[in-house]
Every structure is written in structure tokens, then in C-alpha cells.
Scaffold this active site. Structure first.
Site, PDB file in Angstrom:
ATOM      1  CB  CYS A   1      -0.975  -0.023   1.181  1.00  9.03           C
ATOM      2  SG  CYS A   1      -0.194  -0.012   2.815  1.00  9.03           S
TER       3      CYS A   1
ATOM      4  CG  ASN B   1       4.443  -1.736   5.174  1.00  8.36           C
ATOM      5  OD1 ASN B   1       5.560  -2.062   5.547  1.00  8.36           O
ATOM      6  ND2 ASN B   1       3.471  -2.621   5.113  1.00  8.36           N
TER       7      ASN B   1
ATOM      8  CB  CYS C   1      -3.612   1.566   7.090  1.00  8.58           C
ATOM      9  SG  CYS C   1      -3.331   3.038   8.096  1.00  8.58           S
ATOM     10  NE  ARG C   2      -4.548   1.451   1.762  1.00  6.49           N
ATOM     11  CZ  ARG C   2      -4.359   2.189   0.684  1.00  6.49           C
ATOM     12  NH1 ARG C   2      -5.249   2.123  -0.290  1.00  6.49           N
ATOM     13  NH2 ARG C   2      -3.301   2.958   0.572  1.00  6.49           N
ATOM     14  CB  SER C   3       0.260  -3.553   2.770  1.00  2.95           C
ATOM     15  OG  SER C   3       1.128  -2.645   3.398  1.00  2.95           O
TER      16      SER C   3
ATOM     17  CG  ASP D   1      -5.407   5.431   2.691  1.00  2.97           C
ATOM     18  OD1 ASP D   1      -5.410   4.883   3.815  1.00  2.97           O
ATOM     19  OD2 ASP D   1      -4.529   6.206   2.308  1.00  2.97           O
TER      20      ASP D   1
HETATM   21  P1  4NP Z   1      -1.780   2.793   4.082  1.00  4.98           P
HETATM   22  O1  4NP Z   1      -2.430   4.125   4.678  1.00  4.98           O
HETATM   23  O2  4NP Z   1      -1.236   3.133   2.720  1.00  4.98           O
HETATM   24  O3  4NP Z   1      -2.930   1.855   4.011  1.00  4.98           O
HETATM   25  O4  4NP Z   1      -0.700   2.356   5.056  1.00  4.98           O
HETATM   26  C1  4NP Z   1      -1.740   5.351   4.744  1.00  4.98           C
HETATM   27  C2  4NP Z   1      -0.813   5.549   5.725  1.00  4.98           C
HETATM   28  C3  4NP Z   1      -0.159   6.775   5.820  1.00  4.98           C
HETATM   29  C4  4NP Z   1      -0.440   7.769   4.915  1.00  4.98           C
HETATM   30  C5  4NP Z   1      -1.371   7.560   3.926  1.00  4.98           C
HETATM   31  C6  4NP Z   1      -2.017   6.339   3.836  1.00  4.98           C
HETATM   32  N1  4NP Z   1       0.206   9.023   5.033  1.00  4.98           N
HETATM   33  O5  4NP Z   1      -0.099   9.909   4.223  1.00  4.98           O
HETATM   34  O6  4NP Z   1       1.050   9.198   5.934  1.00  4.98           O
END
Ligand code: 4NP
Length: 166
Positions: free
Chosen positions: A15, A18, A20-22, A130
């Protein structure tokens, strides 16, 4: 190229951050693979470097825990060149992640690139939204769709492994 046990199959979930989703996909897939007796290397990574070394978002840890899966020990890292050779499958959560992977992939990389929901009938190309800027309900919704996606991938890989050994 890498030591230790050689896995024929390796799945890397990707994702943006790294956190939340992954990490949720990695945790859910480990269990889905174990339940099917699949010997598979499993990991996750981000396309961005904002959260290097951080553990998953507390909301991701909480929703995974509510579903009986511990992801607290994971640590965020960024995708690297070697990943395109080490893993047979690199699975992106959304279209932007997939495009980032395509632009980073070495010309002779051997990993197959796909999106998580490609394995679900009728949902090819759909993103996992997200949840980072959302609330606990957004994390629960993400968990639901991620767990369906990883189950479908685990089934697909189990069928492929069975065909190969037949
Ligand atoms: P992820 O979510 O891609 O599912 O881990 C996010 C985590 C952090 C950010 C964006 C999405 N960020 O902008 O810091």
C-alpha cells in the site's frame, strides 16, 4: 539470491504507507495460507517512505485484534528492487500503488503484479479504499474487504499449487 527456506510462492502486499492496509492484508493472509497448508513467504511494504520502521497504525492493530489476528509486531518498510525477484506475486491495494510498482519494477523482475481485489469475481481493478483519514468504521470496512481479498488469493494459490503437484 536469498538464504534459508526456498519458497516457490511469495506474496508481498503493498500500500502507500505500510501501516494500514498492507499490514492488515499480511496478517490476514498469513492465517489464510496457514489454514490451507500453503508454504508461502509473506510480507508487506509501502511505496512511500513516510513511516519507515513504524509499527502498524493503532486502529489497524485494533481491528486485526478484534478479528483474532496479531499484527502489532510488524514494522513498516519501503518496497525495494530485490522484492521484484524474491516474491512471485506483488499485490497492490489500489491503482496508485500498482502504478508506483510498475514504475519501480526492474525490466527483468519476475514478480507478477496485481491488485488485491482482482482475485474476487466481478471486482477486478477495484481499489481497497485508504482508511487512514477515516474512523474505526473505515478500518472495519477495510478489514472486511481485505479479508475477502486475501481469502480469494489464498484459494487461487492453493488451486495452482495443487495443479502443479498433480
Ligand atoms: P496505508 O495508509 O497506505 O494503508 O498504510 C496510509 C498511511 C499513511 C499515509 C497515507 C495512507 N500518510 O499519508 O502518511
Amino acid at each position: 539470491m536469498h538464504g534459508g527456506i526456498e519458497h516457490k510462492t511469495g506474496v508481498l502486499f503493498v500500500c502507500l504507507g505500510n501501516i494500514c492496509r498492507s499490514p492488515m492484508a499480511e496478517g490476514a493472509f498469513r492465517v489464510a495460507a496457514q489454514e490451507r497448508g500453503l508454504a508461502v513467504l509473506v510480507d508487506s511494504a509501502g511505496t512511500a517512505s513516510y513511516h519507515l520502521g513504524h509499527e502498524p497504525d493503532p486502529r489497524a492493530i485494533a481491528v486485526a485484534r478484534a478479528h483474532g489476528i496479531d499484527i502489532a509486531g510488524q514494522s513498516a518498510r519501503q518496497i525495494d528492487r530485490e522484492d521484484f525477484y524474491r516474491f512471485s506475486h506483488i499485490i497492490a491495494m489500489d491503482r496508485a500503488n500498482l502504478e508506483a510498482l510498475r514504475s519501480k519494477a526492474p525490466r527483468d523482475g519476475t514478480a507478477r503484479l496485481a491488485m488485491l481485489l482482482d482475485a474476487l469475481e466481478g471486482r477486478r481493478g477495484e481499489p481497497v479504499a485508504d482508511p487512514y483519514y477515516g474512523d474505526a468504521a473505515a478500518f472495519e470496512a477495510a478489514w472486511q474487504v481485505i479479508s475477502r481479498g486475501v481469502e480469494a488469493w489464498a484459494e487461487k494459490l492453493r488451486r495452482e499449487a495443487a495443479q502443479q503437484s498433480a
